[in-house]
Design an enzyme around this catalytic site. Structure first.
Site, PDB file in Angstrom:
ATOM      1  N   ARG A 162       0.834  -1.211   0.000  1.00 17.42           N
ATOM      2  CA  ARG A 162       0.000   0.000   0.000  1.00 17.42           C
ATOM      3  C   ARG A 162       0.875   1.270   0.000  1.00 17.42           C
ATOM      4  O   ARG A 162       0.574   2.249   0.690  1.00 17.42           O
ATOM      5  CB  ARG A 162      -0.927   0.039   1.224  1.00 17.42           C
ATOM      6  CG  ARG A 162      -1.950  -1.058   1.272  1.00 17.42           C
ATOM      7  CD  ARG A 162      -2.967  -0.966   0.149  1.00 17.42           C
ATOM      8  NE  ARG A 162      -4.078  -1.858   0.370  1.00 17.42           N
ATOM      9  CZ  ARG A 162      -4.055  -3.161   0.059  1.00 17.42           C
ATOM     10  NH1 ARG A 162      -2.984  -3.699  -0.515  1.00 17.42           N
ATOM     11  NH2 ARG A 162      -5.115  -3.908   0.302  1.00 17.42           N
ATOM     12  N   SER A 234     -10.530  -0.839   3.430  1.00 18.68           N
ATOM     13  CA  SER A 234      -9.746  -0.936   4.673  1.00 18.68           C
ATOM     14  C   SER A 234      -9.356   0.458   5.128  1.00 18.68           C
ATOM     15  O   SER A 234      -8.773   1.217   4.359  1.00 18.68           O
ATOM     16  CB  SER A 234      -8.460  -1.735   4.430  1.00 18.68           C
ATOM     17  OG  SER A 234      -8.766  -3.002   3.921  1.00 18.68           O
ATOM     18  N   GLU A 330      -4.772   3.749   6.209  1.00 17.29           N
ATOM     19  CA  GLU A 330      -4.549   3.559   4.778  1.00 17.29           C
ATOM     20  C   GLU A 330      -5.207   4.726   4.043  1.00 17.29           C
ATOM     21  O   GLU A 330      -4.769   5.158   2.980  1.00 17.29           O
ATOM     22  CB  GLU A 330      -5.187   2.220   4.363  1.00 17.29           C
ATOM     23  CG  GLU A 330      -4.878   1.839   2.933  1.00 17.29           C
ATOM     24  CD  GLU A 330      -5.606   0.588   2.477  1.00 17.29           C
ATOM     25  OE1 GLU A 330      -5.366  -0.483   3.022  1.00 17.29           O
ATOM     26  OE2 GLU A 330      -6.404   0.709   1.540  1.00 17.29           O
TER      27      GLU A 330
HETATM   28  N1  EPU Z   1     -10.263 -10.800  10.545  1.00 18.33           N
HETATM   29  C1  EPU Z   1     -10.984 -10.915  11.721  1.00 18.33           C
HETATM   30  N2  EPU Z   1     -12.007 -10.024  11.912  1.00 18.33           N
HETATM   31  C2  EPU Z   1     -12.328  -9.063  11.033  1.00 18.33           C
HETATM   32  C3  EPU Z   1     -11.586  -8.950   9.835  1.00 18.33           C
HETATM   33  C4  EPU Z   1     -10.560  -9.829   9.605  1.00 18.33           C
HETATM   34  O1  EPU Z   1     -10.716 -11.760  12.543  1.00 18.33           O
HETATM   35  O2  EPU Z   1     -13.265  -8.321  11.296  1.00 18.33           O
HETATM   36  C5  EPU Z   1      -9.198 -11.763  10.303  1.00 18.33           C
HETATM   37  C6  EPU Z   1      -9.661 -12.789   9.267  1.00 18.33           C
HETATM   38  O3  EPU Z   1     -10.291 -13.871   9.872  1.00 18.33           O
HETATM   39  C7  EPU Z   1      -8.359 -13.204   8.630  1.00 18.33           C
HETATM   40  C8  EPU Z   1      -7.537 -11.949   8.685  1.00 18.33           C
HETATM   41  O4  EPU Z   1      -8.098 -11.116   9.685  1.00 18.33           O
HETATM   42  O5  EPU Z   1      -7.703 -14.174   9.404  1.00 18.33           O
HETATM   43  C9  EPU Z   1      -7.441 -11.230   7.349  1.00 18.33           C
HETATM   44  O6  EPU Z   1      -8.715 -10.835   6.901  1.00 18.33           O
HETATM   45  P1  EPU Z   1      -9.065 -10.652   5.347  1.00 18.33           P
HETATM   46  O7  EPU Z   1      -8.644 -11.838   4.556  1.00 18.33           O
HETATM   47  O8  EPU Z   1     -10.473 -10.191   5.259  1.00 18.33           O
HETATM   48  O9  EPU Z   1      -8.096  -9.521   4.824  1.00 18.33           O
HETATM   49  P2  EPU Z   1      -7.542  -8.188   5.481  1.00 18.33           P
HETATM   50  O10 EPU Z   1      -6.126  -8.370   5.881  1.00 18.33           O
HETATM   51  O11 EPU Z   1      -8.487  -7.678   6.500  1.00 18.33           O
HETATM   52  C10 EPU Z   1      -6.583  -7.266   3.226  1.00 18.33           C
HETATM   53  C11 EPU Z   1      -6.626  -5.973   2.466  1.00 18.33           C
HETATM   54  C12 EPU Z   1      -7.944  -5.844   1.699  1.00 18.33           C
HETATM   55  C13 EPU Z   1      -8.067  -7.013   0.753  1.00 18.33           C
HETATM   56  C14 EPU Z   1      -7.990  -8.319   1.568  1.00 18.33           C
HETATM   57  C15 EPU Z   1      -8.012  -9.558   0.694  1.00 18.33           C
HETATM   58  C16 EPU Z   1      -5.243  -4.420   3.727  1.00 18.33           C
HETATM   59  C17 EPU Z   1      -5.208  -3.233   4.634  1.00 18.33           C
HETATM   60  N3  EPU Z   1      -6.450  -4.852   3.375  1.00 18.33           N
HETATM   61  O12 EPU Z   1      -7.606  -7.190   4.209  1.00 18.33           O
HETATM   62  O13 EPU Z   1      -7.897  -4.661   0.938  1.00 18.33           O
HETATM   63  O14 EPU Z   1      -9.273  -6.961   0.022  1.00 18.33           O
HETATM   64  O15 EPU Z   1      -6.760  -8.358   2.334  1.00 18.33           O
HETATM   65  O16 EPU Z   1      -6.777  -9.715   0.063  1.00 18.33           O
HETATM   66  O17 EPU Z   1      -4.179  -4.914   3.340  1.00 18.33           O
HETATM   67  C18 EPU Z   1      -8.429  -2.347   0.974  1.00 18.33           C
HETATM   68  O18 EPU Z   1      -7.220  -2.122   0.960  1.00 18.33           O
HETATM   69  O19 EPU Z   1      -9.279  -1.410   0.967  1.00 18.33           O
HETATM   70  C19 EPU Z   1      -8.896  -3.718   1.025  1.00 18.33           C
HETATM   71  C20 EPU Z   1     -10.184  -4.021   1.148  1.00 18.33           C
END
Ligand code: EPU
Length: 334
Positions: A162, A234, A330
């Protein structure tokens, strides 16, 4: 080119915050963009793309220049790949769909990311194991000071998680006007490592079209549609912490997830940290935390930018107290 004064930006930011710009102009060509950049009446200029990564907490002074240039074309092609150029004002998801419809592979995992083509490079947008940098060839930009045109190749763009040169040394100095990406016509390098993608694909053969559809289904099930509930995807970045720190946290929270970064550091999902503190579905007035994804802050209607910022600060403070981790935003806060 029509300049409007005291213009509401409510429809121009995905949080749907009702802040005004002192003056507003939408530019449809690079010539209009240069003209707008030289308008002497407004020494202060603000460049607005899709407005999907923006939290407005105050009125914008000066001229807000909305980049509304359109066009997508193949500029080079061989047996296996194409180079496609898109104008900065194209909607990102439309660009991805355009490519998928033509059978081009490379961006399917980046389906449904809000925002425009021009700002995709600033963020190095990413999802489901793919980042813009994986298909990026170059982008063109115009310098705000003397309007010279500059091309940034992969090295010059200095992409990170990012992050890019447009957030560091070139911050606020250029307007990105065009993006070029290399996509595959055959021998697609598909990325289906994410369990959720495998699950959504089911028995369908993995190809750009099916993966794109799977990503759309996953995003629609987890993330709020900005057209229905204001949000900016995010809100925070996933923090990178020392492995030692992670091990200490693991003693207290055995289920804390992590992703590898290097031999000394790991990345921890901010969504998990926020969720663990009980913030999922939390609401204060019209500002809240999404009920399915704790990393996404939402505007249920009339929330003010300051209210969302106060909520973000409250989350940052609680995460710091509980985990000794400083969450970075972000989203661009103005
Ligand atoms: N999780 C929780 N609770 C929540 C959200 C997430 O426990 O409320 C846990 C999930 O269970 C999982 C982990 O956190 O173990 C990761 O969650 P997820 O796969 O949803 O991805 P993320 O790390 O929250 C990132 C990106 C997203 C992207 C997704 C999928 C960042 C800041 N965000 O989210 O990007 O869509 O991975 O690859 O890196 C964005 O940047 O706007 C965005 C949506």
């Amino acid at each position: 080119m029509e300049i409007q004064s005291s213009f509401s930006l409510k429809d121009y930011n995905s949080f749907g915050i009702d802040q005004t710009a002192e003056a507003f102009v939408s530019v449809h060509s690079e010539a209009e963009l240069k003209e707008a950049l030289t308008l002497k009446d407004y020494p202060k200029k603000f460049i607005l793309g899709g407005g999907s990564n923006l939290l407005l907490t105050r009125p914008l002074e000066g001229l807000c220049i909305h980049i509304n240039t359109k066009g997508i074309q193949v500029i080079e092609e061989d047996e296996e790949t194409v180079i496609v150029e898109a104008m900065a004002g194209e909607n990102w998801h439309n660009f991805v769909q355009w490519s998928i419809e033509r059978g081009y592979g490379g961006m399917e995992n980046l389906s449904l990311i809000p925002g425009n083509v021009g700002t995709a490079s600033i963020q190095n947008i990413g999802a489901y194991g793919v980042e813009l940098k994986d298909v990026f060839i170059s982008c063109s930009a115009i310098a705000l000071n003397d309007l010279h045109e500059k091309e940034f190749n992969l090295e010059a763009a200095a992409f990170g998680y990012r992050n890019s040169v447009f957030k560091t040394t070139a911050r606020g100095k250029y307007v990105i006007t065009r993006l070029r990406v290399r996509l595959t016509k055959t021998k697609h390098q598909l990325n289906i490592a994410y369990g959720a993608i495998k699950e959504a694909l089911g028995k369908l053969p993995p190809n750009p079209k099916n993966i794109g559809a799977a990503v759309i289904a996953i995003r629609q099930s987890k993330l709020p549609n900005p057209k229905e509930i204001g949000n900016s995807g995010s809100f925070f970045k996933n923090p990178v912490i020392a492995k030692k720190h992670y091990c200490q946290l693991q003693e207290k929270h055995p289920t804390i997830p992590s992703y590898p970064v290097n031999s000394e550091q790991v990345k921890v999902p901010a969504g998990w940290l926020i969720d663990t503190l009980g913030f999922k579905g939390y609401r204060k007035g019209d500002a809240g935390v999404h009920k399915h994804q704790a990393l996404v802050l939402v505007n249920y209607g009339e929330a003010k930018g300051e209210e969302l910022l106060a909520l973000a600060n409250e989350i940052q403070q609680k995460v710091k107290e509980a985990f000794d981790i400083s969450l970075e935003t972000e989203v661009n806060i103005i």
